[in-house]
Design an enzyme around this catalytic site. Structure first.
Site, mmCIF file in Angstrom:
data_model
loop_
_atom_site.group_PDB
_atom_site.id
_atom_site.type_symbol
_atom_site.label_atom_id
_atom_site.label_comp_id
_atom_site.label_asym_id
_atom_site.label_seq_id
_atom_site.Cartn_x
_atom_site.Cartn_y
_atom_site.Cartn_z
ATOM 1 N N ASP A 112 -8.133 4.046 0.996
ATOM 2 C CA ASP A 112 -7.303 4.325 2.167
ATOM 3 C C ASP A 112 -8.183 4.771 3.324
ATOM 4 O O ASP A 112 -8.865 5.784 3.228
ATOM 5 C CB ASP A 112 -6.292 5.421 1.820
ATOM 6 C CG ASP A 112 -5.185 5.532 2.849
ATOM 7 O OD1 ASP A 112 -5.318 4.956 3.950
ATOM 8 O OD2 ASP A 112 -4.183 6.202 2.550
ATOM 9 N N ARG A 146 -3.612 -0.398 5.399
ATOM 10 C CA ARG A 146 -4.156 -1.490 4.592
ATOM 11 C C ARG A 146 -3.259 -2.708 4.514
ATOM 12 O O ARG A 146 -3.701 -3.824 4.812
ATOM 13 C CB ARG A 146 -4.484 -0.987 3.178
ATOM 14 C CG ARG A 146 -5.689 -0.077 3.139
ATOM 15 C CD ARG A 146 -5.820 0.599 1.816
ATOM 16 N NE ARG A 146 -4.777 1.623 1.696
ATOM 17 C CZ ARG A 146 -4.647 2.449 0.680
ATOM 18 N NH1 ARG A 146 -5.484 2.376 -0.334
ATOM 19 N NH2 ARG A 146 -3.706 3.354 0.659
ATOM 20 N N CYS A 177 0.873 -1.171 0.000
ATOM 21 C CA CYS A 177 0.000 0.000 0.000
ATOM 22 C C CYS A 177 0.914 1.226 0.000
ATOM 23 O O CYS A 177 2.051 1.139 -0.455
ATOM 24 C CB CYS A 177 -0.998 -0.032 1.163
ATOM 25 S SG CYS A 177 -0.281 0.158 2.803
#
Length: 151
Positions: A117, A15, A9
């Site tokens: 996000d 994440r 990420c």
């Protein structure tokens, strides 16, 4: 057969650490790592990410790390959270695209294939992101192991 799975990420605090923790929880036989295309090293997972994993009784022991050629070489498959991450990684490490897929797309998602996000979104957003990733992860892993099966 032992698999090496890498999740990527942006900053490697939300994440990808949650995805890695979920993978370790559901598939303890798999070796898992996570990294960020713009990560600093040594940061803990975001408090909300830790809370989202605690709610699922999933252990998350994490320290952020930047994406490196060594990690890419180690991985059998790289699951990116967004097309942007995949694009950045491929510019940084040409040739890595052969083993890189979007997690949601590989899981069969139609429409939006990015996992958004959750940073700054609060506990509910992290919970929703964790739920979205957990479903995608299970479908993607089922597909991957079926495709890589020696029979």
């Amino acid at each position: 057969m032992s698999y090496h799975v890498l999740f990527i990420c942006t900053g490697n605090t939300c994440r990808s650490p949650m995805a890695a923790a979920l993978m370790k929880h559901h598939y303890p036989e798999v070796e898992v790592a996570s990294a960020g295309v713009m990560a600093a090293g040594g940061e803990p997972a975001a408090a909300e990410a830790i809370h989202a994993m605690d709610e699922r009784q999933v252990e998350i022991d994490h320290e952020s790390q930047p994406l490196t050629k060594e990690l890419i070489d180690w991985a059998d498959v790289i699951f990116a959270m967004t097309q942007g991450h995949k694009d950045i990684m491929q510019r940084m490490f040409p040739g890595a695209e052969q083993k890189t897929v979007l997690l949601k797309e590989y899981a069969g998602a139609r429409g939006d294939r990015d996992i958004g996000d959750p940073i700054g979104g609060g506990s509910k957003v992290y919970q929703e992101t964790a739920e979205e990733m957990e479903k995608a992860l299970q479908a993607a892993w089922e597909r991957y192991t079926k495709e890589k099966s020696p029979d």
